[in-house]
Design a protein around this motif. Structure first.
Motif, PDB file in Angstrom:
ATOM      1  N   ARG A  30      -2.410  13.651   6.760  1.00 55.70           N
ATOM      2  CA  ARG A  30      -1.138  12.625   6.333  1.00 55.70           C
ATOM      3  C   ARG A  30      -2.081  11.793   5.249  1.00 55.70           C
ATOM      4  NH1 ARG A  30       2.711  15.398   6.807  1.00 55.70           N
ATOM      5  NH2 ARG A  30       1.167  16.935   6.399  1.00 55.70           N
ATOM      6  N   PRO A  31      -0.819  11.138   4.938  1.00 55.11           N
ATOM      7  CA  PRO A  31      -1.362   9.936   3.986  1.00 55.11           C
ATOM      8  C   PRO A  31      -2.278   8.802   4.529  1.00 55.11           C
ATOM      9  CG  PRO A  31       1.035  10.547   3.820  1.00 55.11           C
ATOM     10  CD  PRO A  31       0.463  11.150   4.933  1.00 55.11           C
ATOM     11  N   HIS A  32      -3.231   8.507   4.048  1.00 55.43           N
ATOM     12  CA  HIS A  32      -3.935   7.259   4.622  1.00 55.43           C
ATOM     13  C   HIS A  32      -3.247   6.199   5.067  1.00 55.43           C
ATOM     14  CE1 HIS A  32      -6.975   3.785   3.793  1.00 55.43           C
ATOM     15  NE2 HIS A  32      -7.444   4.491   4.554  1.00 55.43           N
ATOM     16  N   PHE A  33      -3.537   5.727   6.289  1.00 58.44           N
ATOM     17  CA  PHE A  33      -2.804   4.710   6.984  1.00 58.44           C
ATOM     18  C   PHE A  33      -1.410   5.168   7.754  1.00 58.44           C
ATOM     19  CE2 PHE A  33      -5.548   1.037   5.392  1.00 58.44           C
ATOM     20  CZ  PHE A  33      -6.209   0.764   6.438  1.00 58.44           C
ATOM     21  N   HIS A  34      -1.306   6.552   7.511  1.00 59.21           N
ATOM     22  CA  HIS A  34      -0.017   6.970   8.100  1.00 59.21           C
ATOM     23  C   HIS A  34      -0.070   6.801   9.853  1.00 59.21           C
ATOM     24  CE1 HIS A  34       3.469   9.437   8.906  1.00 59.21           C
ATOM     25  NE2 HIS A  34       2.740  10.162   9.607  1.00 59.21           N
ATOM     26  N   PRO A  35       0.601   6.397  10.564  1.00 57.51           N
ATOM     27  CA  PRO A  35       2.308   6.327  10.220  1.00 57.51           C
ATOM     28  C   PRO A  35       2.689   4.819   9.687  1.00 57.51           C
ATOM     29  CG  PRO A  35       1.922   5.759  12.523  1.00 57.51           C
ATOM     30  CD  PRO A  35       0.587   6.036  12.017  1.00 57.51           C
ATOM     31  N   ASP A  36       1.712   3.924   9.533  1.00 56.38           N
ATOM     32  CA  ASP A  36       2.162   2.831   8.842  1.00 56.38           C
ATOM     33  C   ASP A  36       2.429   2.926   7.349  1.00 56.38           C
ATOM     34  OD1 ASP A  36       1.644   0.655  10.850  1.00 56.38           O
ATOM     35  OD2 ASP A  36      -0.591   1.465  10.853  1.00 56.38           O
ATOM     36  N   VAL A  37       2.289   3.902   6.973  1.00 61.33           N
ATOM     37  CA  VAL A  37       2.480   4.514   5.735  1.00 61.33           C
ATOM     38  C   VAL A  37       3.265   5.629   5.597  1.00 61.33           C
ATOM     39  CG1 VAL A  37       1.747   5.514   3.413  1.00 61.33           C
ATOM     40  CG2 VAL A  37       0.480   3.396   4.018  1.00 61.33           C
ATOM     41  N   PRO A  38       4.593   5.827   4.845  1.00 62.90           N
ATOM     42  CA  PRO A  38       5.417   7.032   5.207  1.00 62.90           C
ATOM     43  C   PRO A  38       4.732   8.207   5.104  1.00 62.90           C
ATOM     44  CG  PRO A  38       6.495   5.411   3.742  1.00 62.90           C
ATOM     45  CD  PRO A  38       5.086   4.810   3.972  1.00 62.90           C
ATOM     46  N   ASP A  39       5.365   9.427   5.640  1.00 62.47           N
ATOM     47  CA  ASP A  39       4.548  10.908   5.324  1.00 62.47           C
ATOM     48  C   ASP A  39       5.049  11.164   3.858  1.00 62.47           C
ATOM     49  OD1 ASP A  39       3.536  12.982   5.792  1.00 62.47           O
ATOM     50  OD2 ASP A  39       4.658  13.499   7.624  1.00 62.47           O
ATOM     51  N   TRP A  40       4.424  12.441   3.654  1.00 53.52           N
ATOM     52  CA  TRP A  40       4.397  12.997   2.076  1.00 53.52           C
ATOM     53  C   TRP A  40       5.927  13.090   1.705  1.00 53.52           C
ATOM     54  CZ3 TRP A  40       0.478  11.743  -0.143  1.00 53.52           C
ATOM     55  CH2 TRP A  40      -0.698  11.764   0.428  1.00 53.52           C
ATOM     56  N   TYR A  51       0.865  -1.382   0.097  1.00 54.23           N
ATOM     57  CA  TYR A  51       0.158  -0.232   0.023  1.00 54.23           C
ATOM     58  C   TYR A  51       0.847   1.355  -0.073  1.00 54.23           C
ATOM     59  CZ  TYR A  51      -4.101   2.906   0.848  1.00 54.23           C
ATOM     60  OH  TYR A  51      -5.036   3.817   0.643  1.00 54.23           O
ATOM     61  N   SER A  52       2.136   1.242   0.584  1.00 54.31           N
ATOM     62  CA  SER A  52       2.885   2.142   0.674  1.00 54.31           C
ATOM     63  C   SER A  52       3.238   2.599  -0.842  1.00 54.31           C
ATOM     64  CB  SER A  52       4.223   2.031   1.532  1.00 54.31           C
ATOM     65  OG  SER A  52       3.813   2.094   2.820  1.00 54.31           O
ATOM     66  N   ALA A  53       3.681   1.880  -1.543  1.00 57.49           N
ATOM     67  CA  ALA A  53       4.062   1.962  -3.007  1.00 57.49           C
ATOM     68  C   ALA A  53       2.796   2.333  -3.794  1.00 57.49           C
ATOM     69  CB  ALA A  53       4.625   0.456  -3.660  1.00 57.49           C
ATOM     70  N   VAL A  54       1.533   2.013  -3.641  1.00 57.54           N
ATOM     71  CA  VAL A  54       0.412   2.611  -4.201  1.00 57.54           C
ATOM     72  C   VAL A  54       0.384   4.123  -3.773  1.00 57.54           C
ATOM     73  CG1 VAL A  54      -2.234   2.288  -4.466  1.00 57.54           C
ATOM     74  CG2 VAL A  54      -0.980   0.251  -4.454  1.00 57.54           C
ATOM     75  N   GLN A  55       0.542   4.411  -2.507  1.00 59.43           N
ATOM     76  CA  GLN A  55       0.391   5.652  -1.992  1.00 59.43           C
ATOM     77  C   GLN A  55       1.511   6.672  -2.669  1.00 59.43           C
ATOM     78  OE1 GLN A  55      -1.844   7.854  -0.227  1.00 59.43           O
ATOM     79  NE2 GLN A  55      -3.315   6.117  -0.728  1.00 59.43           N
ATOM     80  N   ALA A  56       2.367   5.917  -3.102  1.00 57.79           N
ATOM     81  CA  ALA A  56       3.830   6.867  -3.772  1.00 57.79           C
ATOM     82  C   ALA A  56       3.531   6.912  -5.104  1.00 57.79           C
ATOM     83  CB  ALA A  56       4.995   5.804  -3.495  1.00 57.79           C
ATOM     84  N   CYS A  85      -9.482  19.457  -2.496  1.00 56.62           N
ATOM     85  CA  CYS A  85      -9.758  18.178  -2.372  1.00 56.62           C
ATOM     86  C   CYS A  85      -8.944  17.578  -1.027  1.00 56.62           C
ATOM     87  CB  CYS A  85      -9.264  17.420  -3.762  1.00 56.62           C
ATOM     88  SG  CYS A  85      -9.438  15.563  -3.542  1.00 56.62           S
ATOM     89  N   HIS A  86      -9.467  16.909  -0.154  1.00 54.65           N
ATOM     90  CA  HIS A  86      -8.636  16.463   0.846  1.00 54.65           C
ATOM     91  C   HIS A  86      -7.254  15.687   0.162  1.00 54.65           C
ATOM     92  CE1 HIS A  86     -11.983  16.267   3.960  1.00 54.65           C
ATOM     93  NE2 HIS A  86     -11.881  17.452   3.361  1.00 54.65           N
ATOM     94  N   PRO A  87      -6.050  15.788   0.575  1.00 53.05           N
ATOM     95  CA  PRO A  87      -5.090  15.084   0.224  1.00 53.05           C
ATOM     96  C   PRO A  87      -4.979  13.753   0.569  1.00 53.05           C
ATOM     97  CG  PRO A  87      -4.283  17.104   1.297  1.00 53.05           C
ATOM     98  CD  PRO A  87      -5.982  16.842   1.363  1.00 53.05           C
ATOM     99  N   LEU A  88      -5.760  13.368   1.475  1.00 45.51           N
ATOM    100  CA  LEU A  88      -5.730  12.067   1.965  1.00 45.51           C
ATOM    101  C   LEU A  88      -6.631  11.125   0.980  1.00 45.51           C
ATOM    102  CD1 LEU A  88      -6.350  10.938   5.560  1.00 45.51           C
ATOM    103  CD2 LEU A  88      -7.464   9.465   3.817  1.00 45.51           C
ATOM    104  N   HIS A  89      -6.070  10.586  -0.042  1.00 36.97           N
ATOM    105  CA  HIS A  89      -6.715   9.893  -1.234  1.00 36.97           C
ATOM    106  C   HIS A  89      -6.717   8.402  -0.568  1.00 36.97           C
ATOM    107  CE1 HIS A  89      -5.150  13.510  -3.501  1.00 36.97           C
ATOM    108  NE2 HIS A  89      -6.123  13.974  -3.209  1.00 36.97           N
ATOM    109  N   ILE A  90      -7.768   7.733  -0.799  1.00 34.76           N
ATOM    110  CA  ILE A  90      -7.762   6.247  -0.323  1.00 34.76           C
ATOM    111  C   ILE A  90      -7.684   5.413  -1.522  1.00 34.76           C
ATOM    112  CG2 ILE A  90      -8.921   4.579   0.899  1.00 34.76           C
ATOM    113  CD1 ILE A  90      -9.957   6.895   2.833  1.00 34.76           C
TER     114      ILE A  90
END
Length: 303
Positions: A253-263, A82-87, A114-119
């Motif tokens: 913050r990104p969706h699922f942060h902090p399990d997903v890295p920050d921006w 999911y981190s790679a998808v969010q990247a 638009c909220h930056p927290l895209h899921i």
């Protein structure tokens, strides 16, 4: 279950759009986004899924055939994928499509963001993944009650793959009580005895857009296919209205942060970060406990 009403014929009629949203709590636009554009976004995500071994060996990535590694959100092997998808820059740039921004702006009647927290929803076949329970977004996102969610399938979603369903008219019930539940979001709205029984869905196509209010009850049907179901959730609100934050955490913050890295980590190598930028001058309110028993219903344009 009834079919969703196609609102394509009133897409440019502001008064009709607002009237239908006020009556039903949702608007549905088949194939609003160009198929070739969505195919490109899907291909970028499919490449991540292939590299993460979430796709069955020997199958073409565009088929999205699920491997045994494809699990529910939050499982141990989920966050690396999911981190790679969010990247993935193209995924976030869905929010920059004028078809979407213009629609939100017509509904809200003023400048929007638009909220930056895209899921990204990457839904494995059941029983490996529990469908999202019926809920209202307001308790989870809070802030502006007229925040609008757009659910966008990134691949065709026939009936066996499930898809989203909405309870038409449920936004008129106001903020409902909730209970803990399995599945994404972790809560379910208490709709029993409400007198509203208008569940609607359809056979979704790639690039369809289903938009609904933060008070509209909605949930996912089970994925009974052998494929991954790909979709995006993006949310819009008026810039003049407040967004919500939790003490001690930066907003959006990104969706699922902090399990997903920050921006800064996710956007390394991007050519542009405008899709995840927060406008200056935005106001904020503190988040309340999402499980609170008594939450008042704020005034809304659509009730």
């Amino acid at each position: 279950m009834e079919q969703l009403i196609d609102s394509s014929d009133i897409a440019d009629d502001v008064a009709a759009l607002r009237e239908r949203m006020s009556e039903d709590g949702y608007l549905y636009f088949p194939r609003l986004l160009p198929s070739d554009y969505v195919t490109g976004v899907r291909a970028d995500i499919a490449a991540v899924l292939h590299d993460s071994r979430w796709l069955a060996s020997g199958t073409a990535p565009h088929e999205l055939r699920a491997s045994d590694r494809a699990l529910e959100e939050g499982e141990s092997t989920f966050f690396g994928m999911y981190s790679a998808v969010q990247a993935t820059q193209s995924f976030h740039e869905l929010s920059e499509r004028e078809e979407l921004r213009g629609l939100a702006q017509r509904l809200l009647g003023e400048e929007v963001f638009c909220h930056p927290l895209h899921i990204a929803r990457i839904t494995a076949p059941t029983p490996r993944a529990t469908p999202t329970p019926a809920h209202q977004d307001y308790r989870l996102i809070q802030g502006a009650v007229d925040t609008l969610t757009m659910w966008i399938p990134l691949a065709d979603c026939p009936s066996d793959a499930g898809g989203l369903e909405v309870l038409a008219g449920s936004h008129k019930l106001g903020v409902l009580g909730v209970s803990r539940a399995e599945g994404p979001g972790g809560v379910t709205a208490q709709v029993a005895g409400s007198g509203v029984d208008g569940w609607r869905s359809t056979h979704f196509g790639q690039g369809d857009v289903l938009m609904f209010t933060s008070l509209t009850v909605h949930g996912a049907r089970p994925n009974l296919s052998d494929r991954l179901r790909l979709s995006a959730d993006i949310r819009w609100q008026a810039r003049s209205e407040p967004a919500a934050f939790i003490d001690g955490y930066e907003p959006f913050r990104p969706h699922f942060h902090p399990d997903v890295p920050d921006w800064p980590t996710l956007t390394r190598g991007w050519t542009s970060t405008t899709s995840i930028e927060i406008p200056e001058g935005l106001t904020y309110v503190r988040k309340f406990d999402s499980m609170s028993e008594h939450v008042p219903t704020p005034p809304s344009r659509f009730r």
